[in-house]
Write a protein that holds these residues in place. Structure first.
Motif, PDB file in Angstrom:
ATOM      1  N   ARG A 184       0.827  -1.217   0.000  1.00 22.85           N
ATOM      2  CA  ARG A 184       0.000   0.000   0.000  1.00 22.85           C
ATOM      3  C   ARG A 184       0.857   1.261   0.000  1.00 22.85           C
ATOM      4  O   ARG A 184       0.522   2.246  -0.662  1.00 22.85           O
ATOM      5  CB  ARG A 184      -0.937  -0.014   1.216  1.00 22.85           C
ATOM      6  CG  ARG A 184      -2.101  -0.976   1.010  1.00 22.85           C
ATOM      7  CD  ARG A 184      -2.950  -1.172   2.231  1.00 22.85           C
ATOM      8  NE  ARG A 184      -4.133  -1.962   1.866  1.00 22.85           N
ATOM      9  CZ  ARG A 184      -4.900  -2.612   2.721  1.00 22.85           C
ATOM     10  NH1 ARG A 184      -4.621  -2.555   4.017  1.00 22.85           N
ATOM     11  NH2 ARG A 184      -5.946  -3.300   2.312  1.00 22.85           N
ATOM     12  N   ILE A 185       1.965   1.223   0.743  1.00 23.53           N
ATOM     13  CA  ILE A 185       2.847   2.395   0.785  1.00 23.53           C
ATOM     14  C   ILE A 185       3.555   2.583  -0.563  1.00 23.53           C
ATOM     15  O   ILE A 185       3.781   3.717  -0.994  1.00 23.53           O
ATOM     16  CB  ILE A 185       3.879   2.278   1.934  1.00 23.53           C
ATOM     17  CG1 ILE A 185       3.174   2.214   3.298  1.00 23.53           C
ATOM     18  CG2 ILE A 185       4.863   3.440   1.905  1.00 23.53           C
ATOM     19  CD1 ILE A 185       2.442   3.461   3.717  1.00 23.53           C
ATOM     20  N   GLU A 221       2.338   2.323  -3.348  1.00 23.77           N
ATOM     21  CA  GLU A 221       1.420   3.051  -4.234  1.00 23.77           C
ATOM     22  C   GLU A 221       1.464   4.562  -4.006  1.00 23.77           C
ATOM     23  O   GLU A 221       0.994   5.327  -4.838  1.00 23.77           O
ATOM     24  CB  GLU A 221      -0.011   2.533  -4.030  1.00 23.77           C
ATOM     25  CG  GLU A 221      -0.194   1.104  -4.512  1.00 23.77           C
ATOM     26  CD  GLU A 221      -1.560   0.517  -4.161  1.00 23.77           C
ATOM     27  OE1 GLU A 221      -2.334   1.192  -3.428  1.00 23.77           O
ATOM     28  OE2 GLU A 221      -1.842  -0.611  -4.603  1.00 23.77           O
ATOM     29  N   THR A 222       2.035   5.005  -2.885  1.00 26.93           N
ATOM     30  CA  THR A 222       2.121   6.459  -2.618  1.00 26.93           C
ATOM     31  C   THR A 222       3.253   7.116  -3.415  1.00 26.93           C
ATOM     32  O   THR A 222       3.329   8.332  -3.504  1.00 26.93           O
ATOM     33  CB  THR A 222       2.375   6.742  -1.123  1.00 26.93           C
ATOM     34  OG1 THR A 222       3.684   6.269  -0.770  1.00 26.93           O
ATOM     35  CG2 THR A 222       1.329   6.088  -0.245  1.00 26.93           C
ATOM     36  N   LYS A 237       1.721  12.092   2.437  1.00 31.68           N
ATOM     37  CA  LYS A 237       1.004  11.059   1.679  1.00 31.68           C
ATOM     38  C   LYS A 237      -0.232  10.575   2.433  1.00 31.68           C
ATOM     39  O   LYS A 237      -0.309  10.678   3.662  1.00 31.68           O
ATOM     40  CB  LYS A 237       1.915   9.855   1.410  1.00 31.68           C
ATOM     41  CG  LYS A 237       3.241  10.194   0.743  1.00 31.68           C
ATOM     42  CD  LYS A 237       3.048  10.725  -0.663  1.00 31.68           C
ATOM     43  CE  LYS A 237       4.396  10.966  -1.364  1.00 31.68           C
ATOM     44  NZ  LYS A 237       4.215  11.595  -2.676  1.00 31.68           N
ATOM     45  N   THR A 238      -1.179  10.024   1.679  1.00 30.22           N
ATOM     46  CA  THR A 238      -2.325   9.343   2.287  1.00 30.22           C
ATOM     47  C   THR A 238      -2.453   7.950   1.669  1.00 30.22           C
ATOM     48  O   THR A 238      -2.034   7.725   0.530  1.00 30.22           O
ATOM     49  CB  THR A 238      -3.650  10.111   2.054  1.00 30.22           C
ATOM     50  OG1 THR A 238      -3.835  10.299   0.649  1.00 30.22           O
ATOM     51  CG2 THR A 238      -3.645  11.452   2.767  1.00 30.22           C
ATOM     52  N   SER A 239      -2.988   7.038   2.459  1.00 29.58           N
ATOM     53  CA  SER A 239      -3.221   5.661   1.998  1.00 29.58           C
ATOM     54  C   SER A 239      -4.469   5.165   2.723  1.00 29.58           C
ATOM     55  O   SER A 239      -4.384   4.588   3.812  1.00 29.58           O
ATOM     56  CB  SER A 239      -1.995   4.792   2.317  1.00 29.58           C
ATOM     57  OG  SER A 239      -2.206   3.462   1.897  1.00 29.58           O
ATOM     58  N   VAL A 241      -0.080   9.366   6.335  1.00 32.45           N
ATOM     59  CA  VAL A 241       0.714   8.135   6.474  1.00 32.45           C
ATOM     60  C   VAL A 241       1.716   8.340   7.608  1.00 32.45           C
ATOM     61  O   VAL A 241       2.448   9.333   7.640  1.00 32.45           O
ATOM     62  CB  VAL A 241       1.457   7.781   5.159  1.00 32.45           C
ATOM     63  CG1 VAL A 241       2.491   6.669   5.402  1.00 32.45           C
ATOM     64  CG2 VAL A 241       0.473   7.341   4.083  1.00 32.45           C
ATOM     65  N   GLN A 291      -2.359   5.054   9.344  1.00 35.21           N
ATOM     66  CA  GLN A 291      -2.754   6.413   8.951  1.00 35.21           C
ATOM     67  C   GLN A 291      -3.324   7.107  10.178  1.00 35.21           C
ATOM     68  O   GLN A 291      -4.055   6.510  10.966  1.00 35.21           O
ATOM     69  CB  GLN A 291      -3.782   6.381   7.819  1.00 35.21           C
ATOM     70  CG  GLN A 291      -5.036   5.575   8.107  1.00 35.21           C
ATOM     71  CD  GLN A 291      -6.071   5.713   7.000  1.00 35.21           C
ATOM     72  OE1 GLN A 291      -6.257   6.796   6.436  1.00 35.21           O
ATOM     73  NE2 GLN A 291      -6.752   4.620   6.691  1.00 35.21           N
TER      74      GLN A 291
END
Length: 249
Positions: free
Chosen positions: A44-45, A47-48, A105-107, A147, A175
């Protein structure tokens, strides 16, 4: 895969290098859910767009779970700090800039930091009154969705041979509120005995992010309590002392 080149050992895992691959092999008693959660966090990270070793596969090695990642050739920021103490200010600047990039960043699918901390406070050794105070304080903190690395320290940053910084070990990523992540880094410096560096780091982060120092300090007892459920007796004692010095309002 070859397992003749050990590059690191921890309490519950051994990390090997095989050419351009890094193989993290967990102990037999390590939870399958924790391994898969770490791999999922990592994916998932990625993808940031943050600079980090890419995950290649999750597999089993002699009955033990393993995560295979890209190998990044270089030195950790912790090694560089030790080798070049005269460059400490420059390295702290880099540390803070990288952490600010993480927090930018956001996830949305990551676990929530507040949920994790509430769980950990509940199973801590603290008495019911203190746990209640901590849960109340945690609930009162502003809700963010940035994040958070969860273990952001110089040994989890590799400066590659061409000078590019990569952030590793996303096992504790969540998060939430970035100031909790900062409080964790501050406590990690203190745990390692680097009290002066801890203060320098905190002042620099607050200055660069325009965050009130008192705001980060409000997170200290919450973070210390949630971290006290793991680690050795000495670490627990140190962390719990941060909880006990708090004057609750």
């Amino acid at each position: 895969m070859k397992f003749d080149n050990i590059i690191a050992t921890c309490n519950n895992k051994v990390i090997y290098r095989d050419g351009n691959k890094c193989i993290k092999v967990f102990n037999e008693d390590y939870s399958k859910a924790d391994v898969l959660n770490e791999a999922l966090n990592q994916a998932r990270i990625e993808e940031t767009g943050l600079k980090m070793p890419k995950i290649l596969e999750v597999t089993m090695v002699d009955g033990k779970w393993a995560i295979v990642l890209e190998y990044i050739s270089g030195k950790t920021l912790a090694q560089l700090m030790e080798e070049n103490p005269d460059k400490m200010d420059e390295y702290l600047e880099l540390l803070v800039d990288l952490q600010l990039e993480v927090h930018s960043k956001t996830s949305p699918l990551l676990n929530k930091l507040k949920d994790k901390m509430n769980r950990k406070i509940s199973i801590s050794e603290l008495d019911a009154t203190t746990r209640y105070e901590l849960h109340t304080r945690l609930e009162g903190m502003p809700k963010h969705n940035k994040v958070c690395h969860g273990d952001f320290n110089p040994s989890n940053i590799i400066i590659s041979d061409d000078g590019t910084p990569y952030i590793i070990d996303w096992a504790h990523a969540t998060q939430g509120n970035a100031s909790a992540d900062v409080a964790r880094t501050y406590l990690l410096f203190n745990l390692s005995g680097a009290k002066d560096i801890a203060e320098k780091y905190l002042n620099l982060f607050c200055k660069k992010s325009d965050t009130a120092k008192q705001y980060v300090q409000k997170w200290m007892p919450i973070v210390a309590a949630s971290q006290s459920v793991k680690g050795n007796a000495h670490e627990r004692e140190f962390l719990l002392s941060w909880v006990n010095v708090v004057d609750y309002e």
